[in-house]
Write a protein that holds these residues in place. Sequence first.
Motif: not given
Length: 172
Positions: A99-106, A69-81, A44-49
């Motif tokens: 696959e590994l996922n890294f995030y720039g913000k809690d 990935f950079i989201s509309q609320d300033g979050r960042s993520a990096l994916r390596f596959e 139910g949580l939506e997010r655009n990147w």
Amino acid sequence: VKTEGEREDGNGHSDAVEAQVLYNRAATPFWDFQIGLRHDSDHGLERNWAVIGFHGTSPYLFEIDTELFISQDGRSALRFETEYEIPLTQQLILSPDVELNFYGKDDPVRGIRTGLSNGEAGLRLRYEIRREFAPYVGVNWEKLFGGSADLARFRGLATQDTRLVIGIKAWF
């Protein structure tokens, strides 16, 4: 177009869906530059990147996909596959992947902490009816790391899971 979804046993609704629409341009003979949009729906949580990435084949034929990935609320993520194909016959292909996922913000609502948040290792066996269309079965092992694992333990949730996967690999 890239899509991925997860469905939990018996409840009949999709728990998590990710859809990407990307523009792809060859950067070198073996590497493509990609840019586009990603939409997530997670319980139910939506997010655009916004998405920017590279996809290609490294030496020794490892297929690699990296995306920022950079989201509309300033979050960042990096994916390596990475994925490797082991032909067992002309049509039967075994594919281990990581696959590994890294995030720039809690993001405590989604159970994500800064840094390496989660990883996945899988093994898929596909049958290529045509090179462009191949159903598969496999197994995935998923694990949370660092602060994301701590948050899951605090909430009484598991930090790793093994799942049976089925799907279709298609391209055109």
